[in-house]
Design a protein around this motif. Structure first.
Motif, PDB file in Angstrom:
ATOM      1  N   LEU A  63       0.835  -1.198   0.000  1.00  0.00           N
ATOM      2  CA  LEU A  63       0.000   0.000   0.000  1.00  0.00           C
ATOM      3  C   LEU A  63       0.873   1.252   0.000  1.00  0.00           C
ATOM      4  O   LEU A  63       0.533   2.257  -0.632  1.00  0.00           O
ATOM      5  CB  LEU A  63      -0.945  -0.012   1.205  1.00  0.00           C
ATOM      6  CG  LEU A  63      -2.002   1.075   1.243  1.00  0.00           C
ATOM      7  CD1 LEU A  63      -2.917   1.019   0.024  1.00  0.00           C
ATOM      8  CD2 LEU A  63      -2.832   0.961   2.520  1.00  0.00           C
ATOM      9  N   HIS A  64       1.994   1.181   0.679  1.00  0.00           N
ATOM     10  CA  HIS A  64       2.938   2.311   0.697  1.00  0.00           C
ATOM     11  C   HIS A  64       3.406   2.641  -0.726  1.00  0.00           C
ATOM     12  O   HIS A  64       3.463   3.810  -1.113  1.00  0.00           O
ATOM     13  CB  HIS A  64       4.125   1.981   1.605  1.00  0.00           C
ATOM     14  CG  HIS A  64       5.144   3.057   1.687  1.00  0.00           C
ATOM     15  ND1 HIS A  64       4.981   4.195   2.448  1.00  0.00           N
ATOM     16  CD2 HIS A  64       6.353   3.181   1.090  1.00  0.00           C
ATOM     17  CE1 HIS A  64       6.041   4.971   2.315  1.00  0.00           C
ATOM     18  NE2 HIS A  64       6.894   4.370   1.492  1.00  0.00           N
ATOM     19  N   ASP A  65       3.740   1.610  -1.506  1.00  0.00           N
ATOM     20  CA  ASP A  65       4.156   1.827  -2.899  1.00  0.00           C
ATOM     21  C   ASP A  65       3.025   2.451  -3.714  1.00  0.00           C
ATOM     22  O   ASP A  65       3.256   3.355  -4.518  1.00  0.00           O
ATOM     23  CB  ASP A  65       4.575   0.504  -3.559  1.00  0.00           C
ATOM     24  CG  ASP A  65       5.830  -0.074  -2.946  1.00  0.00           C
ATOM     25  OD1 ASP A  65       6.785   0.685  -2.710  1.00  0.00           O
ATOM     26  OD2 ASP A  65       5.852  -1.299  -2.722  1.00  0.00           O
ATOM     27  N   ALA A  66       1.811   1.964  -3.519  1.00  0.00           N
ATOM     28  CA  ALA A  66       0.658   2.497  -4.259  1.00  0.00           C
ATOM     29  C   ALA A  66       0.440   3.970  -3.920  1.00  0.00           C
ATOM     30  O   ALA A  66       0.217   4.795  -4.804  1.00  0.00           O
ATOM     31  CB  ALA A  66      -0.596   1.682  -3.946  1.00  0.00           C
ATOM     32  N   ARG A  67       0.517   4.293  -2.650  1.00  0.00           N
ATOM     33  CA  ARG A  67       0.324   5.686  -2.223  1.00  0.00           C
ATOM     34  C   ARG A  67       1.447   6.582  -2.745  1.00  0.00           C
ATOM     35  O   ARG A  67       1.191   7.692  -3.222  1.00  0.00           O
ATOM     36  CB  ARG A  67       0.240   5.772  -0.697  1.00  0.00           C
ATOM     37  CG  ARG A  67      -0.210   7.131  -0.206  1.00  0.00           C
ATOM     38  CD  ARG A  67      -0.417   7.185   1.303  1.00  0.00           C
ATOM     39  NE  ARG A  67      -1.405   6.223   1.755  1.00  0.00           N
ATOM     40  CZ  ARG A  67      -1.118   5.112   2.450  1.00  0.00           C
ATOM     41  NH1 ARG A  67       0.124   4.829   2.780  1.00  0.00           N
ATOM     42  NH2 ARG A  67      -2.082   4.306   2.831  1.00  0.00           N
ATOM     43  N   ASP A  68       2.692   6.084  -2.666  1.00  0.00           N
ATOM     44  CA  ASP A  68       3.821   6.867  -3.182  1.00  0.00           C
ATOM     45  C   ASP A  68       3.659   7.138  -4.673  1.00  0.00           C
ATOM     46  O   ASP A  68       3.973   8.234  -5.151  1.00  0.00           O
ATOM     47  CB  ASP A  68       5.144   6.146  -2.929  1.00  0.00           C
ATOM     48  CG  ASP A  68       5.614   6.261  -1.489  1.00  0.00           C
ATOM     49  OD1 ASP A  68       5.012   7.033  -0.710  1.00  0.00           O
ATOM     50  OD2 ASP A  68       6.587   5.565  -1.141  1.00  0.00           O
ATOM     51  N   TRP A  69       3.180   6.143  -5.425  1.00  0.00           N
ATOM     52  CA  TRP A  69       2.935   6.355  -6.861  1.00  0.00           C
ATOM     53  C   TRP A  69       1.874   7.436  -7.053  1.00  0.00           C
ATOM     54  O   TRP A  69       2.079   8.386  -7.806  1.00  0.00           O
ATOM     55  CB  TRP A  69       2.470   5.061  -7.543  1.00  0.00           C
ATOM     56  CG  TRP A  69       1.759   5.362  -8.824  1.00  0.00           C
ATOM     57  CD1 TRP A  69       2.318   5.813  -9.984  1.00  0.00           C
ATOM     58  CD2 TRP A  69       0.352   5.300  -9.057  1.00  0.00           C
ATOM     59  NE1 TRP A  69       1.336   6.027 -10.938  1.00  0.00           N
ATOM     60  CE2 TRP A  69       0.126   5.720 -10.383  1.00  0.00           C
ATOM     61  CE3 TRP A  69      -0.733   4.927  -8.278  1.00  0.00           C
ATOM     62  CZ2 TRP A  69      -1.148   5.770 -10.941  1.00  0.00           C
ATOM     63  CZ3 TRP A  69      -2.001   4.975  -8.833  1.00  0.00           C
ATOM     64  CH2 TRP A  69      -2.195   5.399 -10.152  1.00  0.00           C
ATOM     65  N   TYR A  70       0.730   7.289  -6.380  1.00  0.00           N
ATOM     66  CA  TYR A  70      -0.369   8.229  -6.592  1.00  0.00           C
ATOM     67  C   TYR A  70       0.048   9.658  -6.249  1.00  0.00           C
ATOM     68  O   TYR A  70      -0.333  10.605  -6.931  1.00  0.00           O
ATOM     69  CB  TYR A  70      -1.599   7.817  -5.781  1.00  0.00           C
ATOM     70  CG  TYR A  70      -2.779   8.692  -6.076  1.00  0.00           C
ATOM     71  CD1 TYR A  70      -3.577   8.460  -7.195  1.00  0.00           C
ATOM     72  CD2 TYR A  70      -3.088   9.779  -5.267  1.00  0.00           C
ATOM     73  CE1 TYR A  70      -4.650   9.284  -7.494  1.00  0.00           C
ATOM     74  CE2 TYR A  70      -4.156  10.607  -5.561  1.00  0.00           C
ATOM     75  CZ  TYR A  70      -4.932  10.349  -6.673  1.00  0.00           C
ATOM     76  OH  TYR A  70      -5.989  11.173  -6.969  1.00  0.00           O
ATOM     77  N   GLU A  71       0.842   9.803  -5.207  1.00  0.00           N
ATOM     78  CA  GLU A  71       1.270  11.127  -4.759  1.00  0.00           C
ATOM     79  C   GLU A  71       2.515  11.636  -5.495  1.00  0.00           C
ATOM     80  O   GLU A  71       2.934  12.774  -5.280  1.00  0.00           O
ATOM     81  CB  GLU A  71       1.535  11.103  -3.250  1.00  0.00           C
ATOM     82  CG  GLU A  71       0.262  10.845  -2.449  1.00  0.00           C
ATOM     83  CD  GLU A  71       0.510  10.639  -0.963  1.00  0.00           C
ATOM     84  OE1 GLU A  71       1.691  10.568  -0.544  1.00  0.00           O
ATOM     85  OE2 GLU A  71      -0.480  10.529  -0.224  1.00  0.00           O
ATOM     86  N   SER A  72       3.082  10.809  -6.363  1.00  0.00           N
ATOM     87  CA  SER A  72       4.327  11.196  -7.041  1.00  0.00           C
ATOM     88  C   SER A  72       4.121  12.389  -7.976  1.00  0.00           C
ATOM     89  O   SER A  72       3.038  12.609  -8.510  1.00  0.00           O
ATOM     90  CB  SER A  72       4.884  10.013  -7.840  1.00  0.00           C
ATOM     91  OG  SER A  72       4.090   9.771  -8.991  1.00  0.00           O
ATOM     92  N   LYS A  73       5.191  13.115  -8.171  1.00  0.00           N
ATOM     93  CA  LYS A  73       5.158  14.254  -9.081  1.00  0.00           C
ATOM     94  C   LYS A  73       4.795  13.793 -10.496  1.00  0.00           C
ATOM     95  O   LYS A  73       3.989  14.434 -11.175  1.00  0.00           O
ATOM     96  CB  LYS A  73       6.519  14.954  -9.090  1.00  0.00           C
ATOM     97  CG  LYS A  73       6.580  16.138 -10.010  1.00  0.00           C
ATOM     98  CD  LYS A  73       7.950  16.801  -9.997  1.00  0.00           C
ATOM     99  CE  LYS A  73       7.953  17.947 -10.982  1.00  0.00           C
ATOM    100  NZ  LYS A  73       9.276  18.502 -11.190  1.00  0.00           N
ATOM    101  N   ALA A  74       5.358  12.659 -10.923  1.00  0.00           N
ATOM    102  CA  ALA A  74       5.103  12.160 -12.277  1.00  0.00           C
ATOM    103  C   ALA A  74       3.621  11.854 -12.488  1.00  0.00           C
ATOM    104  O   ALA A  74       3.052  12.204 -13.531  1.00  0.00           O
ATOM    105  CB  ALA A  74       5.937  10.911 -12.550  1.00  0.00           C
ATOM    106  N   TYR A  75       2.975  11.217 -11.503  1.00  0.00           N
ATOM    107  CA  TYR A  75       1.557  10.897 -11.683  1.00  0.00           C
ATOM    108  C   TYR A  75       0.686  12.147 -11.539  1.00  0.00           C
ATOM    109  O   TYR A  75      -0.232  12.374 -12.330  1.00  0.00           O
ATOM    110  CB  TYR A  75       1.061   9.806 -10.729  1.00  0.00           C
ATOM    111  CG  TYR A  75      -0.391   9.524 -11.021  1.00  0.00           C
ATOM    112  CD1 TYR A  75      -0.747   8.887 -12.206  1.00  0.00           C
ATOM    113  CD2 TYR A  75      -1.404   9.981 -10.197  1.00  0.00           C
ATOM    114  CE1 TYR A  75      -2.075   8.691 -12.548  1.00  0.00           C
ATOM    115  CE2 TYR A  75      -2.729   9.782 -10.522  1.00  0.00           C
ATOM    116  CZ  TYR A  75      -3.059   9.142 -11.696  1.00  0.00           C
ATOM    117  OH  TYR A  75      -4.374   8.969 -12.039  1.00  0.00           O
TER     118      TYR A  75
END
Length: 115
Positions: A63-75
């Motif tokens: 879930l940490h990876d999923a949240r980091d992706w969603y909050e990432s600058k790229a996304y």
């Protein structure tokens, strides 16, 4: 534990070019976080209720990876390309652990409800 980004999207009859750009760019935003499409571009077979639109499921190691992706600058840079043109709901959710048994969950819930 595997986690999932799940989207229920309800596209317009004609997709804007920005939506195509979003689709072309999204995979590169979640790959660094271990994400992979599990469901994309298919029409769900509705067995109960209604499901207008499509379903997208992206799996992540945690879930940490999923949240980091969603909050990432790229996304976050490409998200408006979708949100300006497609109504929908997006959630992050943890999967269940290997060996999960729903009857044990039911027993715990029954016990808590009766307390």
């Amino acid at each position: 534990m595997t986690a999932y980004a799940v989207a229920h999207l309800r596209p317009a009859a004609r997709l804007d070019d920005e939506v195509f750009e979003y689709m072309e760019r999204i995979q590169s935003t979640f790959a660094p976080y271990g994400g992979a499409f599990l469901v994309h571009g298919t029409t769900p077979e509705v067995l109960e209720g209604q499901w207008p639109g499509g379903l997208v499921v992206i799996g992540f190691p945690t879930l940490h990876d999923a949240r980091d992706w969603y909050e990432s600058k790229a996304y976050q840079e490409i998200a408006p390309l979708r949100t300006r043109h497609l109504a929908g709901d997006v959630i992050l959710v943890d999967g269940v652990a290997p060996g999960y048994d729903a009857s044990l969950t039911a027993a715990r819930m029954r016990e808590a409800q009766e307390a």
